[in-house]
Design an enzyme around this catalytic site. Structure first.
Site, PDB file in Angstrom:
ATOM      1  N   HIS A  17       0.835  -1.209   0.000  1.00 52.51           N
ATOM      2  CA  HIS A  17       0.000   0.000   0.000  1.00 52.51           C
ATOM      3  C   HIS A  17       0.868   1.257   0.000  1.00 52.51           C
ATOM      4  O   HIS A  17       0.627   2.195  -0.763  1.00 52.51           O
ATOM      5  CB  HIS A  17      -0.885   0.057   1.256  1.00 52.51           C
ATOM      6  CG  HIS A  17      -1.949  -0.974   1.354  1.00 52.51           C
ATOM      7  ND1 HIS A  17      -2.129  -1.727   2.487  1.00 52.51           N
ATOM      8  CD2 HIS A  17      -2.911  -1.361   0.482  1.00 52.51           C
ATOM      9  CE1 HIS A  17      -3.159  -2.535   2.312  1.00 52.51           C
ATOM     10  NE2 HIS A  17      -3.640  -2.339   1.100  1.00 52.51           N
ATOM     11  N   LYS A  41     -17.949  -5.063   7.975  1.00 50.42           N
ATOM     12  CA  LYS A  41     -16.676  -5.771   7.921  1.00 50.42           C
ATOM     13  C   LYS A  41     -15.979  -5.688   9.283  1.00 50.42           C
ATOM     14  O   LYS A  41     -15.780  -4.602   9.815  1.00 50.42           O
ATOM     15  CB  LYS A  41     -15.793  -5.130   6.836  1.00 50.42           C
ATOM     16  CG  LYS A  41     -14.524  -5.869   6.529  1.00 50.42           C
ATOM     17  CD  LYS A  41     -13.800  -5.202   5.366  1.00 50.42           C
ATOM     18  CE  LYS A  41     -12.529  -5.932   5.024  1.00 50.42           C
ATOM     19  NZ  LYS A  41     -11.814  -5.296   3.921  1.00 50.42           N
ATOM     20  N   ARG A  94      -2.409  -6.091  -8.137  1.00 47.07           N
ATOM     21  CA  ARG A  94      -1.437  -7.143  -7.836  1.00 47.07           C
ATOM     22  C   ARG A  94      -1.417  -8.208  -8.910  1.00 47.07           C
ATOM     23  O   ARG A  94      -0.393  -8.806  -9.182  1.00 47.07           O
ATOM     24  CB  ARG A  94      -1.771  -7.800  -6.500  1.00 47.07           C
ATOM     25  CG  ARG A  94      -1.608  -6.888  -5.315  1.00 47.07           C
ATOM     26  CD  ARG A  94      -2.118  -7.547  -4.084  1.00 47.07           C
ATOM     27  NE  ARG A  94      -3.565  -7.739  -4.229  1.00 47.07           N
ATOM     28  CZ  ARG A  94      -4.398  -8.018  -3.256  1.00 47.07           C
ATOM     29  NH1 ARG A  94      -3.947  -8.188  -2.051  1.00 47.07           N
ATOM     30  NH2 ARG A  94      -5.687  -8.140  -3.472  1.00 47.07           N
ATOM     31  N   SER A 131      -3.573  -7.295   3.193  1.00 43.44           N
ATOM     32  CA  SER A 131      -3.781  -7.091   4.629  1.00 43.44           C
ATOM     33  C   SER A 131      -4.312  -8.356   5.287  1.00 43.44           C
ATOM     34  O   SER A 131      -3.913  -8.710   6.396  1.00 43.44           O
ATOM     35  CB  SER A 131      -4.758  -5.942   4.867  1.00 43.44           C
ATOM     36  OG  SER A 131      -4.210  -4.725   4.439  1.00 43.44           O
TER      37      SER A 131
END
Length: 162
Positions: A17, A41, A94, A131
């Site tokens: 990040h 979440k 990614r 993460s």
């Protein structure tokens, strides 16, 4: 002024990040790291903790940019951008699998608010990094040093990881 948002949950922020944020800071006059609040979440770190971890990680970075601000965001990213006069969103990719979802989001954001999305390829050394993966490895005592800023490593250890 050319402004961009780098949105995400950043729970926690990783070196991948940071790489995207710092690279974006070289292309825009101001970059706003938009830390999302998603009540659906479960997060390891509260929103205030995530914001402070990001600010500290940016201050501690050898290439610390001076044109990055960190703010919380809830709801649609385009609404966040519109309310702050931000014209662009920067996202890191990614893998090809990221592209399908992100392309749909970029097209929707442009359709809703005329906000453009720029994609940056992730530095290959962070291409596998997320993460979620960091939290899982840390939870089981794995070594995530080198994958997260030192301040995040300490926070993970304080939470019982590593």
């Amino acid at each position: 002024m050319r402004r961009a948002a780098c949105p995400g949950s950043f729970d926690p922020i990783t070196n991948g990040h940071l790489d995207i944020v710092i690279r974006a800071s070289k292309l825009f006059d101001e970059v706003v790291v938009a830390v999302s609040i998603n009540k659906n979440k479960a997060t390891l770190f509260a929103i205030d903790e995530r914001i402070e971890l990001i600010r500290q990680a940016l201050r501690d970075h050898p290439a610390a940019p001076t044109n990055v601000v960190v703010d919380s965001s809830h709801g649609l990213v385009v609404d966040f951008c519109r309310s702050r006069g931000i014209q662009s969103i920067v996202k890191g990719l990614r893998a090809v699998s990221d592209f399908d979802y992100e392309l749909q989001m970029a097209q929707m954001n442009n359709s809703l608010a005329g906000v453009e999305t720029l994609f940056m390829s992730t530095n290959p050394q962070y291409a596998f990094l997320s993460s979620s993966l960091v939290k899982e490895v840390a939870r089981y005592g794995g070594d995530v040093s080198g994958l997260v800023p030192d301040v995040v490593l300490k926070a993970l250890r304080d939470r019982g990881g590593q």
